[in-house]
Scaffold this motif. Structure first.
Motif, PDB file in Angstrom:
ATOM      1  N   GLU A  73       0.835  -1.208   0.000  1.00  0.00           N
ATOM      2  CA  GLU A  73       0.000   0.000   0.000  1.00  0.00           C
ATOM      3  C   GLU A  73       0.869   1.258   0.000  1.00  0.00           C
ATOM      4  N   ARG A  74       1.980   1.208   0.783  1.00  0.00           N
ATOM      5  CA  ARG A  74       2.893   2.355   0.820  1.00  0.00           C
ATOM      6  C   ARG A  74       3.459   2.640  -0.575  1.00  0.00           C
ATOM      7  N   LEU A  75       3.809   1.554  -1.290  1.00  0.00           N
ATOM      8  CA  LEU A  75       4.500   1.724  -2.568  1.00  0.00           C
ATOM      9  C   LEU A  75       3.562   2.054  -3.716  1.00  0.00           C
ATOM     10  N   ALA A  76       2.298   1.630  -3.587  1.00  0.00           N
ATOM     11  CA  ALA A  76       1.340   1.842  -4.681  1.00  0.00           C
ATOM     12  C   ALA A  76       1.146   3.328  -4.948  1.00  0.00           C
ATOM     13  N   ARG A  77       1.374   4.176  -3.924  1.00  0.00           N
ATOM     14  CA  ARG A  77       1.211   5.627  -4.092  1.00  0.00           C
ATOM     15  C   ARG A  77       2.204   6.219  -5.088  1.00  0.00           C
ATOM     16  N   SER A  78       3.296   5.494  -5.364  1.00  0.00           N
ATOM     17  CA  SER A  78       4.364   6.034  -6.211  1.00  0.00           C
ATOM     18  C   SER A  78       4.032   6.012  -7.698  1.00  0.00           C
ATOM     19  N   GLY A  79       3.024   5.248  -8.086  1.00  0.00           N
ATOM     20  CA  GLY A  79       2.713   5.127  -9.504  1.00  0.00           C
ATOM     21  C   GLY A  79       3.296   3.873 -10.135  1.00  0.00           C
ATOM     22  N   ALA A  80       4.093   3.112  -9.376  1.00  0.00           N
ATOM     23  CA  ALA A  80       4.608   1.842  -9.897  1.00  0.00           C
ATOM     24  C   ALA A  80       3.491   0.789  -9.821  1.00  0.00           C
ATOM     25  N   ALA A  81       3.610  -0.234 -10.658  1.00  0.00           N
ATOM     26  CA  ALA A  81       2.669  -1.356 -10.597  1.00  0.00           C
ATOM     27  C   ALA A  81       3.115  -2.277  -9.467  1.00  0.00           C
ATOM     28  N   VAL A  82       2.326  -2.396  -8.431  1.00  0.00           N
ATOM     29  CA  VAL A  82       2.743  -3.154  -7.254  1.00  0.00           C
ATOM     30  C   VAL A  82       1.882  -4.400  -7.085  1.00  0.00           C
ATOM     31  N   ILE A  83       2.554  -5.533  -6.936  1.00  0.00           N
ATOM     32  CA  ILE A  83       1.860  -6.808  -6.696  1.00  0.00           C
ATOM     33  C   ILE A  83       2.331  -7.351  -5.355  1.00  0.00           C
ATOM     34  N   GLN A  84       1.396  -7.771  -4.560  1.00  0.00           N
ATOM     35  CA  GLN A  84       1.735  -8.325  -3.248  1.00  0.00           C
ATOM     36  C   GLN A  84       1.750  -9.853  -3.318  1.00  0.00           C
ATOM     37  N   ILE A  85       2.796 -10.449  -2.720  1.00  0.00           N
ATOM     38  CA  ILE A  85       2.753 -11.897  -2.490  1.00  0.00           C
ATOM     39  C   ILE A  85       2.785 -12.107  -0.982  1.00  0.00           C
ATOM     40  N   ASN A  86       1.740 -12.675  -0.433  1.00  0.00           N
ATOM     41  CA  ASN A  86       1.777 -13.050   0.981  1.00  0.00           C
ATOM     42  C   ASN A  86       2.175 -14.512   1.051  1.00  0.00           C
ATOM     43  N   THR A  87       3.284 -14.757   1.741  1.00  0.00           N
ATOM     44  CA  THR A  87       3.801 -16.125   1.781  1.00  0.00           C
ATOM     45  C   THR A  87       3.131 -16.954   2.869  1.00  0.00           C
ATOM     46  N   GLU A  88       2.240 -16.333   3.647  1.00  0.00           N
ATOM     47  CA  GLU A  88       1.518 -17.040   4.722  1.00  0.00           C
ATOM     48  C   GLU A  88       2.483 -17.771   5.658  1.00  0.00           C
ATOM     49  N   GLY A  89       3.522 -17.079   6.021  1.00  0.00           N
ATOM     50  CA  GLY A  89       4.438 -17.639   7.021  1.00  0.00           C
ATOM     51  C   GLY A  89       5.753 -18.126   6.445  1.00  0.00           C
ATOM     52  N   ALA A  90       5.818 -18.387   5.135  1.00  0.00           N
ATOM     53  CA  ALA A  90       7.092 -18.842   4.550  1.00  0.00           C
ATOM     54  C   ALA A  90       8.063 -17.663   4.536  1.00  0.00           C
ATOM     55  N   CYS A  91       9.324 -17.934   4.838  1.00  0.00           N
ATOM     56  CA  CYS A  91      10.274 -16.875   5.131  1.00  0.00           C
ATOM     57  C   CYS A  91      11.089 -16.425   3.922  1.00  0.00           C
ATOM     58  N   HIS A  92      10.705 -16.815   2.713  1.00  0.00           N
ATOM     59  CA  HIS A  92      11.417 -16.358   1.511  1.00  0.00           C
ATOM     60  C   HIS A  92      10.478 -16.460   0.314  1.00  0.00           C
ATOM     61  N   LEU A  93      10.836 -15.764  -0.760  1.00  0.00           N
ATOM     62  CA  LEU A  93      10.123 -15.936  -2.025  1.00  0.00           C
ATOM     63  C   LEU A  93      10.834 -17.013  -2.820  1.00  0.00           C
ATOM     64  N   ASP A  94      10.102 -17.722  -3.666  1.00  0.00           N
ATOM     65  CA  ASP A  94      10.766 -18.656  -4.576  1.00  0.00           C
ATOM     66  C   ASP A  94      10.304 -18.378  -6.009  1.00  0.00           C
ATOM     67  N   ALA A  95      10.940 -19.038  -6.949  1.00  0.00           N
ATOM     68  CA  ALA A  95      10.683 -18.750  -8.370  1.00  0.00           C
ATOM     69  C   ALA A  95       9.236 -19.076  -8.745  1.00  0.00           C
ATOM     70  N   GLN A  96       8.657 -20.072  -8.109  1.00  0.00           N
ATOM     71  CA  GLN A  96       7.273 -20.437  -8.430  1.00  0.00           C
ATOM     72  C   GLN A  96       6.309 -19.316  -8.026  1.00  0.00           C
ATOM     73  N   LEU A  97       6.526 -18.758  -6.826  1.00  0.00           N
ATOM     74  CA  LEU A  97       5.674 -17.660  -6.344  1.00  0.00           C
ATOM     75  C   LEU A  97       5.784 -16.450  -7.270  1.00  0.00           C
ATOM     76  N   VAL A  98       7.018 -16.124  -7.676  1.00  0.00           N
ATOM     77  CA  VAL A  98       7.227 -14.971  -8.559  1.00  0.00           C
ATOM     78  C   VAL A  98       6.586 -15.241  -9.927  1.00  0.00           C
ATOM     79  N   GLY A  99       6.822 -16.423 -10.473  1.00  0.00           N
ATOM     80  CA  GLY A  99       6.247 -16.795 -11.771  1.00  0.00           C
ATOM     81  C   GLY A  99       4.726 -16.720 -11.752  1.00  0.00           C
ATOM     82  N   GLY A 100       4.149 -17.010 -10.615  1.00  0.00           N
ATOM     83  CA  GLY A 100       2.691 -17.046 -10.481  1.00  0.00           C
ATOM     84  C   GLY A 100       2.012 -15.688 -10.552  1.00  0.00           C
ATOM     85  N   VAL A 101       2.748 -14.614 -10.349  1.00  0.00           N
ATOM     86  CA  VAL A 101       2.110 -13.281 -10.372  1.00  0.00           C
ATOM     87  C   VAL A 101       2.517 -12.434 -11.576  1.00  0.00           C
TER      88      VAL A 101
END
Ligand code: MG
Ligand code: ZN
Length: 225
Positions: A80-108
């Motif tokens: 929400e903080r970043l969306a004000r800048s005009g950039a396209a912002v996508i949120q990934i909530n990992t629901e407790g997982a402590c890192h992003l992985d390539a599958q999560l990134v590919g999915g959005v």
């Protein structure tokens, strides 16, 4: 028996990383076709990753089509903080997982418009995001003065796998016990090739070298090298 369990665990972790490597390779091919420059931003919780993006995005958005993937455990506050800048912002909530992985990134990725630059804010953690390639062109680690000067030595891999290190919250230096020359020496020893920058994103000082580094990543990708 115990030893067998440990062996199975190690094998599972290896499979997971192997699978991630393959998916990250697919992402890298995709990003190369699109000439899309991708930066993976790592750092502890509270290091100032979102604040750095918040200060940089208004300037970067004037030059490029910029997107941000915000990795967070549960909340959408940073997005929400970043969306004000005009950039396209996508949120990934990992629901407790402590890192992003390539599958999560590919999915959005489908949710993002055509871009020149994609900044990925990883989940706040200096440990396991290190092992997960996201198909990025470059990795930047944000390390704040308030975290203490022992962190590069304690988490060397985060710094060894990065192309850039941003020392943030420099404005706090007069108020904390922090051996800046020792940190710079440790970083130079761990990763002599990394670009090390010092800044204060809230005071908006020292942003220029960081923006130039980001621009160099984008320019390199546009050239296709
Ligand atoms: Mg954040
Ligand atoms: Zn993790």
């Amino acid at each position: 028996m115990h030893e067998k369990k440990i062996k199975i665990k190690v094998a599972l972790a290896r499979d997971l990383l192997q699978r991630n490597k393959i998916l990250a390779g697919d992402l890298r091919t995709r990003f190369a076709e699109q000439r899309l420059a991708v930066i993976n931003l790592l750092g502890s919780p509270g290091a100032g990753k979102t604040t750095l993006l918040e200060a940089s995005l208004p300037l970067l958005c004037g030059q490029y089509r910029v997107g941000v993937i915000e990795g967070d455990l549960y909340t959408t506050r940073d997005a929400e903080r970043l969306a004000r800048s005009g950039a396209a912002v996508i949120q990934i909530n990992t629901e407790g997982a402590c890192h992003l992985d390539a599958q999560l990134v590919g999915g959005v990725l489908e949710e993002l418009p055509e871009l020149d630059l994609l900044l990925i804010e990883n989940v706040g953690n200096l440990v396991c995001p290190v092992g997960f390639d996201l198909g990025e062109d470059a990795r930047a680690v944000v390390l704040s003065i308030s975290e203490g000067d022992d962190k590069p030595e304690k988490y060397p891999q985060a710094f060894q796998t990065a192309q850039a290190v941003v020392l943030s919250k420099l404005d706090l230096l007069p108020y904390v016990s922090y051996d800046l020359p020792a940190v710079l020496a440790t970083l130079a020893h761990l990763n002599p090739a990394a670009t090390v920058m010092q800044l204060s994103a809230t005071g908006k000082s020292g942003l220029a070298p960081w923006l130039e580094w980001v621009e160099s990543v984008v320019a390199k990708k546009k050239r296709g090298s």
